[in-house]
Design an enzyme around this catalytic site. Structure first.
Site, PDB file in Angstrom:
ATOM      1  N   GLU A   1      -2.784   5.427   1.570  1.00  0.00           N
ATOM      2  CA  GLU A   1      -2.127   4.186   1.962  1.00  0.00           C
ATOM      3  C   GLU A   1      -2.981   2.977   1.557  1.00  0.00           C
ATOM      4  O   GLU A   1      -3.776   2.510   2.349  1.00  0.00           O
ATOM      5  CB  GLU A   1      -1.860   4.206   3.463  1.00  0.00           C
ATOM      6  CG  GLU A   1      -1.048   5.409   3.904  1.00  0.00           C
ATOM      7  CD  GLU A   1      -0.807   5.469   5.402  1.00  0.00           C
ATOM      8  OE1 GLU A   1      -0.874   4.416   6.078  1.00  0.00           O
ATOM      9  OE2 GLU A   1      -0.565   6.569   5.911  1.00  0.00           O
TER      10      GLU A   1
ATOM     11  N   ASP B   1      -1.326  17.909   1.485  1.00  0.00           N
ATOM     12  CA  ASP B   1      -0.566  16.669   1.525  1.00  0.00           C
ATOM     13  C   ASP B   1      -1.545  15.519   1.350  1.00  0.00           C
ATOM     14  O   ASP B   1      -2.587  15.472   2.022  1.00  0.00           O
ATOM     15  CB  ASP B   1       0.168  16.531   2.865  1.00  0.00           C
ATOM     16  CG  ASP B   1       0.869  15.187   2.986  1.00  0.00           C
ATOM     17  OD1 ASP B   1       1.804  14.951   2.211  1.00  0.00           O
ATOM     18  OD2 ASP B   1       0.467  14.385   3.854  1.00  0.00           O
TER      19      ASP B   1
ATOM     20  N   TYR C   1       9.268   3.952   8.577  1.00  0.00           N
ATOM     21  CA  TYR C   1       9.037   3.448   9.931  1.00  0.00           C
ATOM     22  C   TYR C   1       7.904   2.438   9.833  1.00  0.00           C
ATOM     23  O   TYR C   1       7.319   2.227   8.759  1.00  0.00           O
ATOM     24  CB  TYR C   1       8.694   4.579  10.913  1.00  0.00           C
ATOM     25  CG  TYR C   1       7.756   5.636  10.363  1.00  0.00           C
ATOM     26  CD1 TYR C   1       6.402   5.364  10.207  1.00  0.00           C
ATOM     27  CD2 TYR C   1       8.216   6.897  10.002  1.00  0.00           C
ATOM     28  CE1 TYR C   1       5.532   6.328   9.702  1.00  0.00           C
ATOM     29  CE2 TYR C   1       7.367   7.861   9.500  1.00  0.00           C
ATOM     30  CZ  TYR C   1       6.015   7.567   9.349  1.00  0.00           C
ATOM     31  OH  TYR C   1       5.161   8.512   8.846  1.00  0.00           O
TER      32      TYR C   1
ATOM     33  N   ASP D   1      -2.192  11.610   1.664  1.00  0.00           N
ATOM     34  CA  ASP D   1      -1.667  10.454   2.392  1.00  0.00           C
ATOM     35  C   ASP D   1      -2.524   9.229   2.049  1.00  0.00           C
ATOM     36  O   ASP D   1      -3.401   8.835   2.806  1.00  0.00           O
ATOM     37  CB  ASP D   1      -1.694  10.742   3.887  1.00  0.00           C
ATOM     38  CG  ASP D   1      -0.914   9.726   4.699  1.00  0.00           C
ATOM     39  OD1 ASP D   1      -0.734   8.602   4.209  1.00  0.00           O
ATOM     40  OD2 ASP D   1      -0.506  10.061   5.818  1.00  0.00           O
TER      41      ASP D   1
END
Length: 611
Positions: A385, A381, A453, A383
């Site tokens: 950002e 995965d 979120y 991630d």
């Protein structure tokens, strides 16, 4: 994930200095890739009657760098090694073998290395060998061990059998045969590069690796692991259904949070999820790297802490979270585990890594498929950002960079591994979703974890107060496009299939203090106090500390005293799962397990809501 890595107490193993009385000197030869000569001395440096401490010192006396070493000797029956450091020591009866650690196997000409051990008994080592050669320093074998065979492929899978094939290993003297290992245990030795395993159980998961042996009977490293599930088996029993139900497990949770893989079992969550993202690996120097070696694969677990009730031993090759995840998968074979790299704190390395996408993907593949833990992971995965946008740092690589990355990883990891990504939920006009080609990259990804979120929080210390994970917009929302429904709609409009989108759920709340208004939109004086960080708190704490007394946009909120919190409850999670099903999404994911109650209330709501 938006979370920063927690401050954590790292346990660093001290290296004991061995100062034991003088004993026998034994000449020792060198490792697999030997120089012209190498020696070693053995010294019993301390003796306390019922035990002793011993030390081997190896020296490369030749002209060629040594890249590995393995020492063998015999002890009398009453003499044993009880613990060791700076080498992996094993035994077969009275025959003992010590091999280098991953970090001390290289010896330049003239260099030395030592390892030590504690033992019982009064005997001295005899019949010393190094890679099958004499230990007197005059006859140093030059034979190298074989390479690792290729990761096996599986075909002709039936209820009770599977055929395995692999590419040949290489060796300077020739390959003698191959050991076929099923779930780490040898089931066959063959001379060719294929084997049909029979007598298996229908509907059961197995993991296969291959290890080569050369004509000098040296074994090399094991291949990458291949997962195989036999057909049939009828009803697999209680399981979490067809939707993806994925949770993040953090490596730093084993410190202050005291949250371990076994908690997934005791909470009942393991039976209700389909996937785990293990967070995080780092991205440094253009490569994937280990995030926390101690937590990942070195921490020793006692029997009461372990998933299967069996304690780790000092000499086992893999410990820590990785070994516990291996045990979890054996107990719950429906669970798949992905290794997640990056996160809020470690996303800065992606920019440099993407200067050479193929090399980046290759480094990550080698780490994920490391033979020590290849069977633990089912994919990767990513991630980041954020690509071509700003998080803790900013990236200006351009809108195509994300698609390029996902294509490189799919090419390297292939169709049999999962390749996923955690992505932004910023659906504002010109926002982060618009900054990268998420639609074009979707063809290379199994799914996206859409981080629906952390839209709002006490980084805006004076408010206005707002739910951090609104499902929909509402009158007075502080920022247009900051809600789950608009994020999902925008990603669909860019060409991402619904089935490749997972809705994100936070197992925590965000809060302010100095708030007098119960409803959202109030002013504040700063972030509310939290256990680990101001402005954030786990669901398991908030459910009692500040019970929800209102809902807005599909998310609960609570006003207690001067504090104002927003967080999801089992009821709001259930309604969000209903919405996800109506949107034909692939499922849901959450950040992260340790925020849930001890009986897994939020995981149960995800499982029940998705069906």
């Amino acid at each position: 994930m938006r979370f920063r890595l927690r401050s954590r107490h790292k346990v660093t193993a001290g290296l004991t200095t061995l100062l034991l009385p003088l004993a026998t000197l034994v000449a020792l030869a060198s490792p697999a890739e030997a120089a012209e000569s190498a020696t070693a001395t053995y010294t019993k440096t301390q003796d306390w009657g019922n035990g002793f401490e011993g030390k081997w010192t190896l020296k490369n006396t030749g002209t060629t760098t040594l890249n590995a070493w393995a020492v063998e000797w015999d002890f009398p029956a009453d003499t044993k090694v009880t613990s060791a450091w700076d080498a992996d020591v094993t035994s077969s009866g009275t025959h003992w073998t010590a091999k280098n650690k991953s970090w001390n196997g290289t010896l330049a000409p003239g260099a030395s290395v030592s390892f030590g051990f504690n033992g019982t008994g009064s005997g001295a080592p005899a019949n010393c060998k190094l890679n099958g050669g004499s230990c007197d320093g005059t006859s140093v074998p030059g034979d190298k061990p074989p390479s690792a065979p290729g990761t096996p492929t599986a075909s002709d899978i039936t209820n009770t059998s599977a055929k395995l094939s692999w590419t040949a290993a290489t060796d300077d003297k020739g390959i003698k045969n191959y050991d076929v290992l099923r779930d780490g245990a040898k089931v066959a030795t063959v001379t060719g590069t294929s084997y049909s395993d029979t007598g298996l159980t229908a509907g059961t998961d197995y993991s296969y690796t291959i290890q080569a042996r050369d004509t000098a009977d040296q074994t090399g490293p094991v291949s990458g692991a291949r997962a195989v599930r036999t057909t049939g088996g009828g009803d697999p029993g209680p399981g979490p259904g067809d939707k993806v139900k994925l949770g993040y497990f953090t490596n730093w949770g084993v410190y202050g949070r005291n949250y371990h893989v076994k908690n997934l079992v005791t909470s009942g969550s393991a039976a209700k999820i389909t996937h785990i993202n293990y967070a995080f690996g780092n991205v440094q120097g253009g490569k994937c790297t280990i995030g926390d070696a101690y937590a990942d694969y070195d921490k020793a677990y006692t029997a009461d802490q372990s998933v299967d009730g069996v304690a780790d031993t000092w000499d086992q090759p893999l410990r820590g979270n990785f070994n516990q995840l291996r045990k979890l998968k054996a107990k719950y074979p429906h669970i798949k585990v992905l290794w997640s790299f990056g996160g809020w704190t470690w996303s800065g390395g992606f920019t440099e890594a993407m200067k050479n996408p193929a090399a980046f993907a290759d480094s990550c593949y080698k780490l994920v498929e490391d033979p020590r833990w290849a069977d633990v992971f089912d994919g990767i995965d990513l991630d980041w950002e954020y690509p071509n946008a700003c998080g803790l740092s900013c990236d200006t690589s351009g809108p195509a960079v994300f698609k390029t990355m996902m294509q490189a990883f799919r090419t390297k990891f292939g169709a049999n591994n999962l390749v996923t990504a955690a992505i932004t939920a910023d659906a504002s006009s010109g926002g982060k979703i618009d900054s990268a080609d998420y639609g074009g990259a979707a063809q290379y990804s199994d799914w996206y974890n859409v981080m629906t979120y952390d839209f709002f929080g006490a980084w805006a210390k004076n408010g206005p107060t707002a739910p951090h994970s609104p499902l929909t917009s509402y009158p007075g929302i502080p920022q247009a496009g900051f809600n789950s429904a608009e994020a999902i709609a925008k990603l669909k409009a860019k060409g991402v299939p619904s089935a490749k989108l997972l809705l994100g759920i936070g197992f925590y709340g965000r809060g302010w203090t100095g708030v007098t208004q119960k409803e959202p939109g109030g002013t504040a004086t700063g972030p509310a106090a939290g256990t680990y960080e101001a402005g954030i708190e786990d669901y398991k704490v908030l459910k009692s500390k500040c019970p929800a007394n209102g809902t807005i946009a599909g998310t609960a909120y609570a006003h207690c005293g001067s504090d104002w919190w927003s967080y999801d409850t089992p009821a709001t999670v259930t309604s969000k799962m209903s919405w996800a099903k109506n949107q034909a999404l692939g499922g849901a994911f959450f950040w992260e397990f340790s925020g849930d109650s001890s009986n897994g209330e939020l995981v149960s709501a995800i499982n029940g809501g998705l069906g």
